[in-house]
Write an enzyme that holds these catalytic residues in place. Sequence first.
Site, PDB file in Angstrom:
ATOM      1  N   SER A  78      43.987  24.796  36.909  1.00  7.53           N
ATOM      2  CA  SER A  78      43.904  26.126  36.677  1.00  7.53           C
ATOM      3  C   SER A  78      44.719  27.001  37.716  1.00  7.53           C
ATOM      4  CB  SER A  78      42.409  26.602  36.794  1.00  7.53           C
ATOM      5  OG  SER A  78      41.660  26.523  37.651  1.00  7.53           O
ATOM      6  N   ASP A 200      37.178  34.716  43.525  1.00  8.56           N
ATOM      7  CA  ASP A 200      36.685  33.096  43.930  1.00  8.56           C
ATOM      8  C   ASP A 200      37.234  32.469  45.069  1.00  8.56           C
ATOM      9  OD1 ASP A 200      38.962  32.712  42.862  1.00  8.56           O
ATOM     10  OD2 ASP A 200      38.553  31.491  40.989  1.00  8.56           O
ATOM     11  N   HIS A 203      41.659  31.079  43.039  1.00  6.22           N
ATOM     12  CA  HIS A 203      42.971  31.348  42.022  1.00  6.22           C
ATOM     13  C   HIS A 203      43.845  32.360  42.652  1.00  6.22           C
ATOM     14  CE1 HIS A 203      39.899  29.327  39.496  1.00  6.22           C
ATOM     15  NE2 HIS A 203      41.192  28.749  38.895  1.00  6.22           N
TER      16      HIS A 203
END
Length: 223
Positions: A78, A200, A203
């Site tokens: 991701s 987070d 990312h």
Amino acid sequence: IISLVGFTVAPVGDSPGKIRLAAQLKANQTKIDKQKQDLIEQKNKEVEESAVREPLFGLTPEQMEEAGELKVTLIGDSVMLSVVNPVEQLFPKAVIDGVIGRQLYQTVPVVESLKQEDKLGNPVVIALGTNGAFTDKQMDDLLAAVGDSKKVYLVNTQVPKNWKNSVNQGISSAAKRHSNVEVIDWNSYSQNHSDWFYEDGVHPNETGAEEYTKLIATSVLKN
């Protein structure tokens, strides 16, 4: 079970940053899935028809010219999906294969599939480790699938999880074992830059995605 395998995705919640990240990852996953059949042909045509490109991310005109012709393949999770847009801007002939939650031990079939479709370019950039650690054998199996004839760049990880050090040590060790492998040190480069990430801490946001792409570019380009 999710926590055990380290499936690192943005949690569900009302935070605008988390919602924006989840939407971006979904959109980018759809985007690269649609490209798999005709990406190389489309990008070749675009480059041939385009004028000289303006420099991006502080790169030189010479680097931009080289980037425009480089048939690089990028494989990741991701985090790779987070940087699709600037990577495509800089490397119009790139093949990008990213999947949310992907772990390194799952990736040999991905490489074999890309080889069969004649989409495994040179160099190959591999950015895995966000979602969990791996063994030396699993890494060696992946590198063997890519092949010694290709230059491989392993991007280490910036993730607030207890497997980060193991992942980054494993990547460093792999570069010592394989002469065709180099490390792209995203961990050090992004240190103390929380402003480059979504909430987070994993990312890259828009700024971080550009910095991530710039780091890859300055590592793989010869000029």
